[in-house]
Design a protein around this motif. Sequence first.
Motif, PDB file in Angstrom:
ATOM      1  N   SER A 143      81.790  43.067  73.369  1.00 13.42           N
ATOM      2  CA  SER A 143      82.782  43.498  72.417  1.00 13.42           C
ATOM      3  C   SER A 143      83.664  44.483  73.045  1.00 13.42           C
ATOM      4  N   VAL A 144      85.089  44.626  72.433  1.00 10.29           N
ATOM      5  CA  VAL A 144      86.122  45.305  72.914  1.00 10.29           C
ATOM      6  C   VAL A 144      86.116  46.416  71.757  1.00 10.29           C
ATOM      7  N   VAL A 145      85.679  47.920  72.190  1.00  7.61           N
ATOM      8  CA  VAL A 145      85.973  49.013  71.098  1.00  7.61           C
ATOM      9  C   VAL A 145      87.230  49.587  71.722  1.00  7.61           C
ATOM     10  N   VAL A 146      88.155  49.857  70.570  1.00  2.40           N
ATOM     11  CA  VAL A 146      89.370  50.764  70.286  1.00  2.40           C
ATOM     12  C   VAL A 146      89.128  52.011  70.086  1.00  2.40           C
ATOM     13  N   VAL A 158      81.054  56.759  65.976  1.00  2.00           N
ATOM     14  CA  VAL A 158      80.707  56.227  67.176  1.00  2.00           C
ATOM     15  C   VAL A 158      81.747  56.716  68.181  1.00  2.00           C
ATOM     16  N   VAL A 159      81.315  57.251  69.253  1.00  2.00           N
ATOM     17  CA  VAL A 159      82.345  58.002  70.202  1.00  2.00           C
ATOM     18  C   VAL A 159      82.261  57.581  71.582  1.00  2.00           C
ATOM     19  N   ILE A 160      83.106  57.529  72.309  1.00  2.00           N
ATOM     20  CA  ILE A 160      83.110  57.348  73.736  1.00  2.00           C
ATOM     21  C   ILE A 160      82.901  58.799  74.276  1.00  2.00           C
ATOM     22  N   ALA A 161      81.760  58.924  75.116  1.00  2.00           N
ATOM     23  CA  ALA A 161      81.460  60.127  75.659  1.00  2.00           C
ATOM     24  C   ALA A 161      81.144  60.117  77.394  1.00  2.00           C
ATOM     25  N   ARG A 162      80.970  61.043  77.862  1.00  2.00           N
ATOM     26  CA  ARG A 162      80.716  61.042  79.189  1.00  2.00           C
ATOM     27  C   ARG A 162      79.757  62.288  79.552  1.00  2.00           C
ATOM     28  N   LEU A 163      78.698  61.827  80.169  1.00  2.00           N
ATOM     29  CA  LEU A 163      77.631  62.849  80.483  1.00  2.00           C
ATOM     30  C   LEU A 163      78.096  63.608  82.075  1.00  2.00           C
ATOM     31  N   ASP A 164      77.650  64.856  82.162  1.00  2.00           N
ATOM     32  CA  ASP A 164      78.108  65.641  83.347  1.00  2.00           C
ATOM     33  C   ASP A 164      77.667  64.910  84.561  1.00  2.00           C
ATOM     34  N   ASP A 165      76.622  64.042  84.517  1.00  2.00           N
ATOM     35  CA  ASP A 165      76.092  63.677  85.769  1.00  2.00           C
ATOM     36  C   ASP A 165      76.488  62.300  86.264  1.00  2.00           C
ATOM     37  N   SER A 166      77.640  61.797  85.351  1.00  2.00           N
ATOM     38  CA  SER A 166      77.927  60.560  85.348  1.00  2.00           C
ATOM     39  C   SER A 166      79.253  60.602  85.394  1.00  2.00           C
ATOM     40  N   ALA A 169      81.850  56.608  81.188  1.00  2.00           N
ATOM     41  CA  ALA A 169      81.823  56.901  80.100  1.00  2.00           C
ATOM     42  C   ALA A 169      80.719  55.827  79.451  1.00  2.00           C
ATOM     43  N   THR A 170      80.547  56.073  78.132  1.00  2.00           N
ATOM     44  CA  THR A 170      79.330  55.422  77.665  1.00  2.00           C
ATOM     45  C   THR A 170      79.696  55.510  75.999  1.00  2.00           C
ATOM     46  N   VAL A 171      79.393  54.400  75.284  1.00  2.00           N
ATOM     47  CA  VAL A 171      79.707  54.581  73.607  1.00  2.00           C
ATOM     48  C   VAL A 171      78.293  54.521  73.069  1.00  2.00           C
ATOM     49  N   LYS A 172      78.375  55.670  71.919  1.00  2.00           N
ATOM     50  CA  LYS A 172      77.145  55.814  71.443  1.00  2.00           C
ATOM     51  C   LYS A 172      77.673  56.500  69.996  1.00  2.00           C
ATOM     52  N   GLU A 173      76.447  56.485  69.136  1.00  2.00           N
ATOM     53  CA  GLU A 173      76.860  57.240  67.788  1.00  2.00           C
ATOM     54  C   GLU A 173      76.687  58.911  68.100  1.00  2.00           C
ATOM     55  N   LEU A 174      77.540  59.747  67.603  1.00  2.00           N
ATOM     56  CA  LEU A 174      77.356  61.143  67.679  1.00  2.00           C
ATOM     57  C   LEU A 174      76.354  61.474  66.237  1.00  2.00           C
ATOM     58  N   VAL A 205      85.721  56.077  68.270  1.00  2.00           N
ATOM     59  CA  VAL A 205      86.034  54.504  68.290  1.00  2.00           C
ATOM     60  C   VAL A 205      86.411  54.192  66.827  1.00  2.00           C
ATOM     61  N   LYS A 206      87.823  53.534  66.677  1.00  2.00           N
ATOM     62  CA  LYS A 206      88.337  53.129  65.401  1.00  2.00           C
ATOM     63  C   LYS A 206      88.177  51.803  65.293  1.00  2.00           C
ATOM     64  N   GLN A 207      87.603  50.824  66.150  1.00  2.00           N
ATOM     65  CA  GLN A 207      87.856  49.545  65.677  1.00  2.00           C
ATOM     66  C   GLN A 207      86.709  48.845  66.892  1.00  2.00           C
ATOM     67  N   VAL A 208      85.887  47.870  66.323  1.00  2.00           N
ATOM     68  CA  VAL A 208      85.146  46.870  67.365  1.00  2.00           C
ATOM     69  C   VAL A 208      85.787  45.471  67.277  1.00  2.00           C
ATOM     70  N   ILE A 209      86.085  44.984  68.184  1.00  2.00           N
ATOM     71  CA  ILE A 209      86.656  43.331  68.430  1.00  2.00           C
ATOM     72  C   ILE A 209      85.820  42.675  69.205  1.00  2.00           C
ATOM     73  N   GLN A 210      85.047  41.487  68.321  1.00  2.00           N
ATOM     74  CA  GLN A 210      84.271  40.568  69.138  1.00  2.00           C
ATOM     75  C   GLN A 210      85.221  39.403  69.325  1.00  2.00           C
ATOM     76  N   ASP A 211      85.176  38.783  70.680  1.00  2.00           N
ATOM     77  CA  ASP A 211      85.670  37.405  70.908  1.00  2.00           C
ATOM     78  C   ASP A 211      84.717  36.533  70.931  1.00  2.00           C
ATOM     79  N   PHE A 212      84.833  35.231  70.214  1.00  2.00           N
ATOM     80  CA  PHE A 212      83.859  34.272  70.116  1.00  2.00           C
ATOM     81  C   PHE A 212      84.542  32.981  71.039  1.00  2.00           C
TER      82      PHE A 212
END
Length: 212
Positions: A143-146, A158-166, A169-174, A205-212
């Motif tokens: 999927s593509v997250v905007v 749902v946010v894009i976040a970065r842990l200090d040891d990486s 970025a990653t996508v997770k729910e806050l 995250v404002k939108q999730v787009i799935q390609d089929f």
Amino acid sequence: MNKENLNQRIRRLRKLHGYTQKELAKYVGVSHGSISQWESEITSPKGAQIQPLAKALKVDVVELLQGTGVTSNIEVGPEIKGTVPLISWVQAGAWKEMEEISFIADSAERYRTTAKVGPNAFAARVVGDSMTSSTGRTIPAGSVVVADPDIEAASGKVVIARLDDSSEATVKELVIDAGRKYLRPFNSSFPTIPINGNCTIIAVVKQVIQDF
């Protein structure tokens, strides 16, 4: 009342769906100048260009050529609000610190979005299954997250976040509970990550787009 011709129809439909001439040209596989000449009625699209043009403008070929108003086999989707750069997760992780954001945004592949986002928004393609769930909300791999960095993050977003040891970025729910913050995956097989000064929230995250 004058009947709308093909060139006028291209211009109207392009504006209806929020494309710039440059964006439409990229989708159809022609030069920016070709779109400009079509809309200025200097030239018209050739046979091989009609099908991708109709697809981009979300009408069938007959309606594009004749403007008959017949029912299209291609369903018109939500209005395109604009485009955002499709970037890597490493780039997303450093998005707030990057001085060359405008350069990356200009050179990256552009992804069309129906979400209303700010000028610093971006898109990234999800890798892995941590946000894939068989129940409730899910963001499958591929999927593509905007996401928009100018929106304030709140619990449940749902946010894009970065842990200090990486560096990525990653996508997770806050999740914010009793003053404590966590990054929670939708997939219960993956652990919830407590955060306390060891994490930077990059964007919401404002939108999730799935390609089929």
